[in-house]
Design an enzyme around this catalytic site. Structure first.
Site, PDB file in Angstrom:
ATOM      1  N   ASP A   1       0.858  -1.176   0.000  1.00 60.98           N
ATOM      2  CA  ASP A   1       0.000   0.000   0.000  1.00 60.98           C
ATOM      3  C   ASP A   1       0.899   1.233   0.000  1.00 60.98           C
ATOM      4  O   ASP A   1       2.122   1.121   0.046  1.00 60.98           O
ATOM      5  CB  ASP A   1      -0.960  -0.009   1.190  1.00 60.98           C
ATOM      6  CG  ASP A   1      -0.241  -0.125   2.537  1.00 60.98           C
ATOM      7  OD1 ASP A   1       0.985  -0.276   2.536  1.00 60.98           O
ATOM      8  OD2 ASP A   1      -0.913  -0.054   3.572  1.00 60.98           O
TER       9      ASP A   1
ATOM     10  N   ASP B   1      -2.566  -2.075   6.517  1.00 59.45           N
ATOM     11  CA  ASP B   1      -2.688  -1.543   7.875  1.00 59.45           C
ATOM     12  C   ASP B   1      -4.130  -1.394   8.335  1.00 59.45           C
ATOM     13  O   ASP B   1      -4.381  -1.091   9.489  1.00 59.45           O
ATOM     14  CB  ASP B   1      -1.984  -0.188   7.991  1.00 59.45           C
ATOM     15  CG  ASP B   1      -2.551   0.846   7.011  1.00 59.45           C
ATOM     16  OD1 ASP B   1      -3.479   0.509   6.266  1.00 59.45           O
ATOM     17  OD2 ASP B   1      -2.038   1.981   6.987  1.00 59.45           O
TER      18      ASP B   1
ATOM     19  N   ASP C   1      -7.807  -4.528   4.783  1.00 58.54           N
ATOM     20  CA  ASP C   1      -6.673  -5.260   4.209  1.00 58.54           C
ATOM     21  C   ASP C   1      -6.603  -6.704   4.701  1.00 58.54           C
ATOM     22  O   ASP C   1      -5.806  -7.495   4.192  1.00 58.54           O
ATOM     23  CB  ASP C   1      -5.343  -4.568   4.560  1.00 58.54           C
ATOM     24  CG  ASP C   1      -5.199  -3.216   3.884  1.00 58.54           C
ATOM     25  OD1 ASP C   1      -5.511  -3.129   2.688  1.00 58.54           O
ATOM     26  OD2 ASP C   1      -4.777  -2.261   4.546  1.00 58.54           O
TER      27      ASP C   1
END
Length: 903
Positions: free
Chosen positions: A338, A624, A628
């Site tokens: 990410d 995070d 996810d």
């Protein structure tokens, strides 16, 4: 209607009193097995069982020799030595297991140290979960694991995953009694420890902690799962199984061959008692070969390497939660990362504000200013921790927190603004709708709907823009901000009446809002990321950015870190919507070329990973947020961020404490180096096995007693398995591995170089030892000097001194070869000891141990003390193994000194 309340929380004194009365917020683990039980479990190992049988057979032989042949009590030294060696082996395994349990216990306490937002002394602060007490006021946000059983005081669109307790994935929580669910397992205004906030937010008061929570009542202590079968473990199991079967085959041939030879040589003088003694000796020789050949040190070497790596990786900000992840990380071929917090600093700051047209015919400048400040202060779930007033800490969303920091920097107290308004209704932010909304009774005396979120989404709900600015101007400004890799937020409002339904539980219904303006928030790229990305790309790892941001922001960040270049095209980038829409076939064709997936949603990320895995890629993924979790679970290695949600951390295998991509690169380096350390141990042990097995076999067919006794071979196994495993497993990682391409997970662990080395070096050792064995058998040698001028005669036996020299030469050959194994494929000298102090210490222990065995082992090890000159000659002459290895490395050196870095 929700009435905002001011909570002061507990004072420091009240916290102490509550903890004393109600206990701490820690679950008491179940009672563990006693140390005695754990110790005796070591004797159930198949190899130990074999050794126990061998010891029992040795005892039988000794009794026969003592009572039947009238030999002295010294015949019992060998079986005593066997059982002493067994106790040493089981004792060491027991100690290592206790150490591993201790390491896992430390890791399992990480969850108790996760930070939770609470209100104490009238201030919002963060404290470890274990410090929560009854009476604490806790702040609940999306993605959070609820730290204790609590009663809700406030909540907005609060949905909780109670599957860990009840199996129900979504339970709606409320403080409105009329909406209570009578069929719910737990009251609708209660939230329970261990459950997770899936949507919404709230404030609750703790009424139970630790063992008194519902989770505590049904708690079963869990350990981090180290039982996962990794490709490495499977390879080692196959290798061990192959070697074990071959050794059993050799052992069977030895027994069969010696029995045939016995009947051939004693056909006229056959005596049953003698045959039984001979058969027992034959079985002992066969068992000795099995002891030599079975690579029981491999599991220990793997465990030690993994445990050592876990401990050292923590110093590089990689908290390994699942042991197998250490090795699997080294096999990674793709990293899906990410953006926020991993590639960027995750230190959101308002870079620019653009509120249009403060001049307004209906409202005064002061009223417009008040609306802006109220919108930023009230329509958010973020908080600021003012413990350090010079540098407040953001609690909650970093993006929303940046707005509060901007207000604070401009001398505006957001808490006063919040307390001055009455919140009527709230709609929390979600990744699906990309905005949040609140209806409040403003300080200017009117009911106002505030909407904050993605500018293009918020703009679509508006019919007007302050200052009569047209949408084209706003769009152009947004594009400029996004091209600078800035995150943008749009703000809108609408005056509403008391009975207006401006939004429901899913979306804003009004479409005639007034667009106030845009705020650009910058999150700079971490300084170390470009180099870390280059390191991974050079290592053959494919890096892909998966982000919810716009194409402009995603491309800008990718360009800044060196991942996106002028050579890249539309084939290398895709939206989350396009990814979900294309066929499986087309995705598999494009997936390896993709570098950026923008505007990605949770299931888009998961589908990407599944496609990569179908292409036989080993995938590591960072995340995070709660959204996810599916991707973190699906990946071969899930990497959560240190400040990520509890849900993300729970789904991950490794937690990157500092959130930095450079730490991911270090994890890859550790994983690859760990695999090489295992290979070095296998190389070393297999060389020992080749030499020792053939010596035992040849000794048996030559009609002599075994040149290496069972106790001697157990000592060899002890130093060559346990100590060598410790020495080679503790080698530090080398940066050189980052110049290699990812290994093939299905490849056999013995590569061509290793096989050639094992057969060639092991063969040389065998030939050398065979020559020595023949000389010692047919010539009387009372010192190493005699080897230069011996007379071949009818000696036809091995003296105790000759056996001692033979045993010592065998051990010293392997001792020096351990240094060669240590330097295998490092490109460095075996004498490079930087950060390798453990290897040197263990090598010294092995050398001293051999001297003590020879000097004081006596009849227990069937040895006698060697003369000093013989020690000097043996140590010096066998060191040629190392010097030859150094010459070979000198000529085959592939890497420059500057290419080598040890950490």
């Amino acid at each position: 209607m929700v009435q905002n309340k001011v909570y002061s929380g507990l004072t420091d004194k009240e916290v102490l009193n509550s903890r004393k009365e109600h206990g701490v917020n820690i679950l008491t683990p179940k009672e563990k097995d006693s140390l005695l039980k754990k110790f005796f479990e070591k004797f159930t190992d198949p190899l130990i069982v074999i050794l126990l049988i061998a010891g029992a057979l040795s005892v039988g032989i000794s009794f026969y020799e003592y009572f039947g042949l009238s030999k002295g009590g010294t015949v019992f030294f060998e079986p005593v030595g066997i059982f002493v060696a067994i106790l040493l082996a089981t004792g060491l395994a027991f100690i290592f297991e206790l150490k591993a349990d201790k390491e896992f216990s430390i890791l399992n306490k990480v969850n108790d140290d996760e930070l939770v937002q609470v209100i104490r002394n009238s201030n919002a602060i963060q404290i470890p979960k274990k410090d929560i007490v009854v009476g604490d006021i806790i702040i609940l946000t999306t993605g959070q694991e609820i730290p204790a059983d609590a009663e809700l005081l406030e909540c907005v669109s609060l949905n909780v995953d109670e599957s860990s307790l009840t199996g129900e994935p979504i339970c709606t929580k409320t403080i409105t009694e009329s909406n209570f669910d009578d069929d719910a397992t737990y009251p609708s205004n209660h939230v329970m420890r261990g459950t997770k906030v899936m949507e919404g937010h709230g404030i609750a008061k703790v009424f139970a902690v630790g063992d008194r929570t519902q989770q505590g009542k049904v708690f079963e202590a869990t350990q981090i799962d180290d039982s996962v079968k990794t490709p490495l473990n499977e390879q080692l199991d196959k290798l061990a199984d192959l070697i074990t079967k071959v050794s059993y085959g050799f052992a069977g041939l030895i027994v069969l061959g010696r029995i045939i030879m016995y009947f051939v040589l004693t056909v006229k003088t056959f005596v049953w008692v003698d045959f039984v003694a001979y058969l027992l000796q034959t079985i002992m020789i066969a068992v000795t070969l099995i002891v030599v050949a079975v690579p029981e040190g491999l599991p220990m070497a793997v465990t030690l390497s993994l445990a050592y790596s876990m401990k050292r990786m923590l110093k590089t900000n990689n908290l390994v939660r699942k042991m197998h992840a250490c090795e699997t990380m080294g096999a990674s071929t793709v990293i899906c990362t990410d953006k926020t917090g991993t590639l960027t600093q995750n230190q959101m700051k308002v870079a620019q504000t653009n509120f249009y047209g403060l001049q307004n015919q209906q409202l005064s400048d002061n009223e417009i200013s008040t609306l802006i400040k109220e919108s930023l202060s009230v329509n958010t779930t973020a908080q600021l921790d003012f413990t350090n007033k010079e540098k407040p800490i953001v609690l909650g969303s970093p993006t929303e927190g940046a707005l509060l920091l901007w207000l604070y920097a401009n001398g505006i107290n957001y808490t006063n603004l919040r307390n001055s308004v009455e919140v009527i209704k709230e709609l929390p932010f979600s990744t699906e709708r990309k905005y949040m909304a609140s209806t409040v009774k403003s300080a200017i005396g009117k009911n106002i709907l505030f909407v904050t979120g993605a500018p293009e989404i918020v703009l679509s709900l508006c019919s007007n823009i302050e200052g009569n600015v047209n949408k084209g101007t706003v769009t152009e400004q947004l594009l400029d901000y996004q091209n600078q890799a800035m995150r943008t937020l749009g703000f809108a409002y609408k005056f509403v009446e008391d009975n207006d339904i401006s939004f429901d539980d899913r979306k804003v219904l009004a479409t005639d809002l007034m667009f106030m303006g845009v705020v650009a928030i910058a999150d700079p790229v971490r300084q170390d990321v470009p180099e870390a990305i280059k390191e991974c790309v050079d290592a053959g790892i494919n890096v892909k950015i998966v982000t919810g941001d716009t194409i402009g922001t995603a491309k800008k960040i990718a360009s800044q870190i060196g991942l996106w270049t002028d050579r890249d095209s539309d084939n290398n980038i895709i939206t989350g919507e396009e990814l979900s829409a294309i066929s499986e076939k087309e995705l598999l064709e494009r997936v390896m070329d993709l570098k950026i997936i923008y505007r990605a949603r949770p299931m888009d990320k998961k589908r990407l990973i599944e496609a990569l895995q179908k292409k036989d890629q080993v995938v590591a993924v960072t995340g995070d947020g709660t959204n996810d979790a599916p991707a973190l679970k699906q990946a071969h290695v899930g990497l959560s961020m240190g400040d990520g949600t509890s849900v993300a951390k729970e789904a991950s295998d490794i937690t990157i404490i500092d959130n930095s991509f450079s730490s991911i690169g270090r994890a890859v380096m550790w994983g690859r180096s760990l695999y090489q350390n295992i290979q070095r141990f296998i190389l070393f042990q297999m060389t020992v096995n080749v030499a020792a097995c053939f010596i035992v076999v040849i000794g048996a067919f030559l009609g002599t007693e075994s040149p290496l006794t069972v106790t001697q071979m157990l000592w060899v196994n002890l130093i060559m398995d346990t100590f060598a495993a410790m020495a080679l497993a503790s080698l530090p990682p080398t940066h050189k591995v980052m110049y290699d391409k990812p290994r093939n997970r299905s490849a056999f662990i013995l590569n061509k170089s290793m096989i050639w080395n094992i057969l060639f070096v092991g063969g040389i050792f065998f030939i050398l030892l065979l020559i020595l064995l023949l000389i010692f058998q047919h010539a009387e040698i009372d010192g190493m000097k005699n080897l230069l001028s011996f007379t071949w005669g009818e000696h036809d036996h091995l003296s105790s001194y000759e056996l001692s020299m033979f045993f010592t030469i065998f051990v010293m050959l392997q001792f020096w070869n351990m240094f060669n194994a240590r330097a295998f494929e490092t490109g460095r000298s075996a004498f490079h000891f930087k950060n390798c102090g453990g290897f040197g210490i263990i090598s010294f222990i092995i050398l001293i141990g051999q001297i003590l065995i020879i000097t004081f082992g006596g009849q227990m090890f069937n040895v006698e003390s060697l003369k000093l000159i013989d020690w000097v000659i043996i140590v010096t002459s066998t060191s040629l193994v190392l010097w030859v290895g150094e010459l070979v490395r000198l000529f085959n050196k592939r890497y420059n000194k500057n290419d080598m870095k040890f950490v």
